[in-house]
Design a protein around this motif. Structure first.
Motif, PDB file in Angstrom:
ATOM      1  N   ASP A  62      -8.504   7.912   0.170  1.00 36.92           N
ATOM      2  CA  ASP A  62      -9.448   6.791   0.119  1.00 36.92           C
ATOM      3  C   ASP A  62     -10.282   6.839  -1.151  1.00 36.92           C
ATOM      4  O   ASP A  62     -10.795   7.897  -1.533  1.00 36.92           O
ATOM      5  CB  ASP A  62     -10.380   6.826   1.337  1.00 36.92           C
ATOM      6  N   GLY A  63     -10.423   5.661  -1.779  1.00 42.77           N
ATOM      7  CA  GLY A  63     -11.298   5.559  -2.936  1.00 42.77           C
ATOM      8  C   GLY A  63     -10.714   6.029  -4.244  1.00 42.77           C
ATOM      9  O   GLY A  63     -11.385   5.947  -5.288  1.00 42.77           O
TER      10      GLY A  63
ATOM     11  N   PRO B 167      -7.707   0.527  -4.914  1.00 38.16           N
ATOM     12  CA  PRO B 167      -8.578  -0.394  -4.182  1.00 38.16           C
ATOM     13  C   PRO B 167      -9.241  -1.444  -5.066  1.00 38.16           C
ATOM     14  O   PRO B 167      -9.700  -2.459  -4.564  1.00 38.16           O
ATOM     15  CB  PRO B 167      -9.626   0.546  -3.551  1.00 38.16           C
TER      16      PRO B 167
ATOM     17  N   ARG C  39       0.841  -1.184   0.000  1.00 41.56           N
ATOM     18  CA  ARG C  39       0.000   0.000   0.000  1.00 41.56           C
ATOM     19  C   ARG C  39       0.888   1.251   0.000  1.00 41.56           C
ATOM     20  O   ARG C  39       2.019   1.179   0.477  1.00 41.56           O
ATOM     21  CB  ARG C  39      -0.899   0.011   1.248  1.00 41.56           C
ATOM     22  N   PRO C  40       0.387   2.372  -0.547  1.00 48.16           N
ATOM     23  CA  PRO C  40      -0.969   2.586  -1.077  1.00 48.16           C
ATOM     24  C   PRO C  40      -1.132   1.975  -2.472  1.00 48.16           C
ATOM     25  O   PRO C  40      -0.208   2.005  -3.280  1.00 48.16           O
ATOM     26  CB  PRO C  40      -1.067   4.114  -1.143  1.00 48.16           C
TER      27      PRO C  40
ATOM     28  N   GLU D  47       0.453   8.306  -1.456  1.00 53.48           N
ATOM     29  CA  GLU D  47      -0.899   8.172  -0.923  1.00 53.48           C
ATOM     30  C   GLU D  47      -1.832   9.104  -1.692  1.00 53.48           C
ATOM     31  O   GLU D  47      -1.593  10.309  -1.790  1.00 53.48           O
ATOM     32  CB  GLU D  47      -0.916   8.518   0.563  1.00 53.48           C
TER      33      GLU D  47
END
Length: 269
Positions: free
Chosen positions: A78-79, A66, A62-63, A75
């Motif tokens: 999210d999403g 997803p 990660r990152p 990074e």
């Protein structure tokens, strides 16, 4: 008294069997010493890597996207989806891979696939679980990408099934090697370009009627050795969706990263 006598008789038998197994293992180790999966140097345990080859594995961390599981340099929040996931939404829900398909990882895949080095599968599965722990935890059943029965009779070995068996054991989930079958004899994907790979496996898989209960309404984890272009696992995912699967995730040992696939690369995968 009978119980005590029974235990008294059984213990020496168990001890003898244990000694015999250890003796056989010791003899086998002398006759067939374990070798590194990357360079064939001698190692202490079957399926492991030597100190020189271990650092050459590129673990995917990660990152990452997803959906596709491809790593981001930074990074992204999210999403945030990769360009690949946006431009070509896959037939499956999520994909994860343990390592990049290069160097030692390539040698391990080819040793498992072409040299029948089944002792590699449990070690490779442990690294796969590191990358796909979330997918495995949420799965109801683990299914490998299948070979056609004719090819299986000829090769007598399906590397994807060996990895899937090991992953299922580590995750404590049912292993269903016949949950989806290959109904069309296809050309080997090795050497084919992206479009030819897609055409080659179109309509090649289906869920057999007797395994409808294995798939319908279940969260399926599909296991393969290498994610190259995604053609094979996507075709399997479509068949599983048609068979009523609630969701389909994909877990592979290695992944060809976007931009790395070329005509030369296709000759080896």
């Amino acid at each position: 008294m009978l119980c005590m006598m029974g235990n008294h008789v059984d213990d020496p038998v168990k001890e003898f069997k244990g000694l015999a197994r250890r003796a056989l293992g010791w003899t086998a180790g002398l006759l067939f010493p374990p070798t590194c999966a990357g360079c064939r140097r001698h190692v202490t345990q079957p399926g492991t890597l030597c100190g020189a080859c271990w650092p050459k594995l590129k673990f995917l961390e990660r990152p990452w996207c997803p959906v596709m599981g491809t790593p981001f340099a930074h990074e992204m929040g999210d999403g945030f989806l990769s360009a690949e996931a946006i431009a070509n939404p896959p037939a499956f829900d999520r994909a994860r891979a343990a390592v990049a398909y290069s160097g030692v990882a390539r040698q391990m895949v080819q040793a498992l696939k072409y040299n029948d080095r089944a002792e590699l599968a449990p070690w490779m599965a442990r690294w796969m679980m590191r990358a796909g722990a979330e997918l495995a935890a949420e799965a109801d059943v683990v299914i490998p990408v299948p070979l056609h029965w004719r090819r299986f009779l000829w090769r007598r070995f399906n590397q994807s099934a060996e990895l899937a068996r090991a992953v299922a054991g580590l995750a404590g989930k049912p292993f269903a090697p016949l949950g989806v079958v290959r109904v069309k004899v296809t050309r080997q994907q090795v050497g084919l370009g992206l479009r030819d790979r897609e055409d080659n496996v179109r309509g090649a898989f289906r869920v057999p009627p007797q395994h409808d209960i294995t798939v319908r309404g279940r969260r399926v984890l599909v296991v393969d050795d290498v994610y190259t272009t995604g053609s094979s696992v996507s075709a399997v995912a479509r068949a599983l969706r048609k068979g009523g699967a609630a969701s389909v995730d994909v877990l592979t040992f290695a992944r060809v990263l976007p931009g790395d696939f070329s005509a030369d690369e296709a000759e080896t995968i």
